[in-house]
Design an enzyme around this catalytic site. Structure first.
Site, PDB file in Angstrom:
ATOM      1  N   ASP A  67     -21.210 -13.627 -17.415  1.00 53.16           N
ATOM      2  CA  ASP A  67     -20.447 -13.309 -18.675  1.00 53.16           C
ATOM      3  C   ASP A  67     -19.883 -11.798 -18.624  1.00 53.16           C
ATOM      4  O   ASP A  67     -20.293 -11.035 -17.878  1.00 53.16           O
ATOM      5  CB  ASP A  67     -21.227 -13.545 -20.075  1.00 53.16           C
ATOM      6  CG  ASP A  67     -22.548 -13.214 -19.808  1.00 53.16           C
ATOM      7  OD1 ASP A  67     -23.002 -12.264 -19.153  1.00 53.16           O
ATOM      8  OD2 ASP A  67     -23.518 -13.535 -20.791  1.00 53.16           O
ATOM      9  N   ASN A 136     -31.786 -16.248 -30.014  1.00 48.79           N
ATOM     10  CA  ASN A 136     -31.245 -17.567 -30.761  1.00 48.79           C
ATOM     11  C   ASN A 136     -31.233 -18.869 -29.650  1.00 48.79           C
ATOM     12  O   ASN A 136     -30.666 -19.643 -30.125  1.00 48.79           O
ATOM     13  CB  ASN A 136     -29.916 -17.209 -31.481  1.00 48.79           C
ATOM     14  CG  ASN A 136     -28.698 -16.968 -30.185  1.00 48.79           C
ATOM     15  OD1 ASN A 136     -28.979 -16.678 -29.120  1.00 48.79           O
ATOM     16  ND2 ASN A 136     -27.651 -16.440 -30.699  1.00 48.79           N
ATOM     17  N   HIS A 138     -29.594 -18.673 -26.579  1.00 48.90           N
ATOM     18  CA  HIS A 138     -28.508 -18.638 -25.933  1.00 48.90           C
ATOM     19  C   HIS A 138     -28.840 -18.389 -24.505  1.00 48.90           C
ATOM     20  O   HIS A 138     -29.797 -17.791 -24.004  1.00 48.90           O
ATOM     21  CB  HIS A 138     -27.302 -17.758 -26.365  1.00 48.90           C
ATOM     22  CG  HIS A 138     -27.393 -16.307 -26.128  1.00 48.90           C
ATOM     23  ND1 HIS A 138     -27.098 -15.273 -26.955  1.00 48.90           N
ATOM     24  CD2 HIS A 138     -28.162 -15.699 -25.097  1.00 48.90           C
ATOM     25  CE1 HIS A 138     -27.265 -14.173 -26.550  1.00 48.90           C
ATOM     26  NE2 HIS A 138     -28.103 -14.203 -25.497  1.00 48.90           N
ATOM     27  N   GLU A 143     -23.516 -19.334 -27.172  1.00 46.14           N
ATOM     28  CA  GLU A 143     -24.135 -19.463 -28.325  1.00 46.14           C
ATOM     29  C   GLU A 143     -24.713 -20.795 -28.973  1.00 46.14           C
ATOM     30  O   GLU A 143     -23.966 -21.910 -28.626  1.00 46.14           O
ATOM     31  CB  GLU A 143     -23.340 -18.569 -29.522  1.00 46.14           C
ATOM     32  CG  GLU A 143     -22.964 -17.297 -28.745  1.00 46.14           C
ATOM     33  CD  GLU A 143     -24.193 -16.353 -29.238  1.00 46.14           C
ATOM     34  OE1 GLU A 143     -25.385 -16.673 -29.050  1.00 46.14           O
ATOM     35  OE2 GLU A 143     -23.764 -15.348 -29.537  1.00 46.14           O
TER      36      GLU A 143
HETATM   37  P1  PGA Z   1     -32.020  -9.283 -22.743  1.00 43.02           P
HETATM   38  O1  PGA Z   1     -30.829 -10.397 -23.035  1.00 43.02           O
HETATM   39  O2  PGA Z   1     -32.332  -9.611 -21.466  1.00 43.02           O
HETATM   40  O3  PGA Z   1     -31.327  -8.056 -23.033  1.00 43.02           O
HETATM   41  O4  PGA Z   1     -32.923  -9.534 -23.806  1.00 43.02           O
HETATM   42  C1  PGA Z   1     -30.804 -11.586 -22.668  1.00 43.02           C
HETATM   43  C2  PGA Z   1     -29.556 -12.512 -23.006  1.00 43.02           C
HETATM   44  O5  PGA Z   1     -29.198 -12.262 -24.357  1.00 43.02           O
HETATM   45  O6  PGA Z   1     -29.350 -13.436 -22.618  1.00 43.02           O
END
Ligand code: PGA
Length: 259
Positions: A67, A136, A138, A143
């Site tokens: 992404d 959440n 995702h 999302e």
């Molecule tokens: P993080 O993010 O590794 O910074 O916790 C993971 C994500 O949002 O996929």
């Protein structure tokens, strides 16, 4: 679904890097799907160490990142383009022409989504996909929603994701509202998927993703349906799983403890 529970972040990162390196040794021209965020940083550090010791050769590997924020370019320190060069690409011998990143500055983001999807297809699809998980649920920037998105698409970032990711921005007001993300369908087509999670803040999302029903409101739950998905967790991230703490639980995923 295979479950690997490491005792801490260092063990989890080492285990993940070992799996990536093993895949490259078996298939030097591996198509590797990569994630950003704090979670994979330790894995990338391990891979750089392995490369320096001559244990793994990235010269034939092709990479695709999951992404990118819309509106951020390579020079922006909060862009995933910048993140990847800083945390991994500058320390390994992957060829620049084999690195695929989404262009957050594309004039036509819809066309950029189509270009990327086509490039993944042309490369023969992803062999091994690394993903993190949001609080959440995702994966990538897919999302929670009502229908699993299939291909690379534009995403409106949730307030929760923007709040959590503000840690990567000097000016918290500059967290973009949109991103481009590879879709769940494309992620699910990967031959193997490794999900990494290490903090207690992820425990609830992990429990929902592994033990809850498969539903687009918890995007990571789709990995229950993948024939070769590996949940690589620390004990902290796994602490809500009934299978580990409640021996009468009906869940039957394979559990391996990495000690
Ligand atoms: P993080 O993010 O590794 O910074 O916790 C993971 C994500 O949002 O996929």
């Amino acid at each position: 679904m295979e479950l690997i529970i490491a005792k801490d972040y260092r063990e989890m990162s080492h285990q993940a890097a070992t799996q990536v390196a093993a895949n490259i040794i078996v298939k030097p021209e591996l198509v590797l799907g990569l994630a950003t965020g704090s979670t994979p940083v330790g894995t990338y550090e391990e891979l750089i160490k392995m490369r320096k010791k001559g244990m793994v050769d990235f010269s034939k590997v092709t990479t695709f990142n999951l992404d990118e924020y819309i509106g951020l370019g390579p020079k922006d320190e909060a862009s995933y383009h910048h993140f990847m060069f800083h945390n991994l690409f500058s320390g390994i011998n992957v060829k620049r022409e084999n690195i695929n990143l989404l262009n957050g500055l594309a004039k036509d983001p819809e066309a950029e989504c189509r270009r990327y999807e086509k490039a993944i297809r042309k490369a023969g699809g992803i062999d091994l996909q690394i993903v993190g998980i949001g609080q959440n649920g995702h994966i990538g920037f897919n999302e929670p929603c009502d229908v699993f998105p299939t291909v690379t698409h534009i995403v409106d970032l949730s307030e929760e994701t923007r709040r959590v990711n503000a840690k990567f921005f000097k000016d918290k007001k500059k967290v973009p509202t949109q991103a481009i993300s590879v879709g769940i369908g494309t992620i699910m087509k990967a031959k193997e998927i490794i999900l990494l999670a290490n903090t207690k803040e992820k425990a609830e999302a992990i429990t929902e993703a592994i033990e809850g029903p498969v539903r687009p409101q918890v995007p990571a739950s789709v990995l229950q349906l993948h024939p070769k998905s590996v949940m690589m967790l620390t004990e902290q991230a796994a602490k809500g799983l009934k299978r580990i703490f409640d021996k009468s639980s009906k869940f039957s995923y394979i559990e391996k403890k990495v000690l």
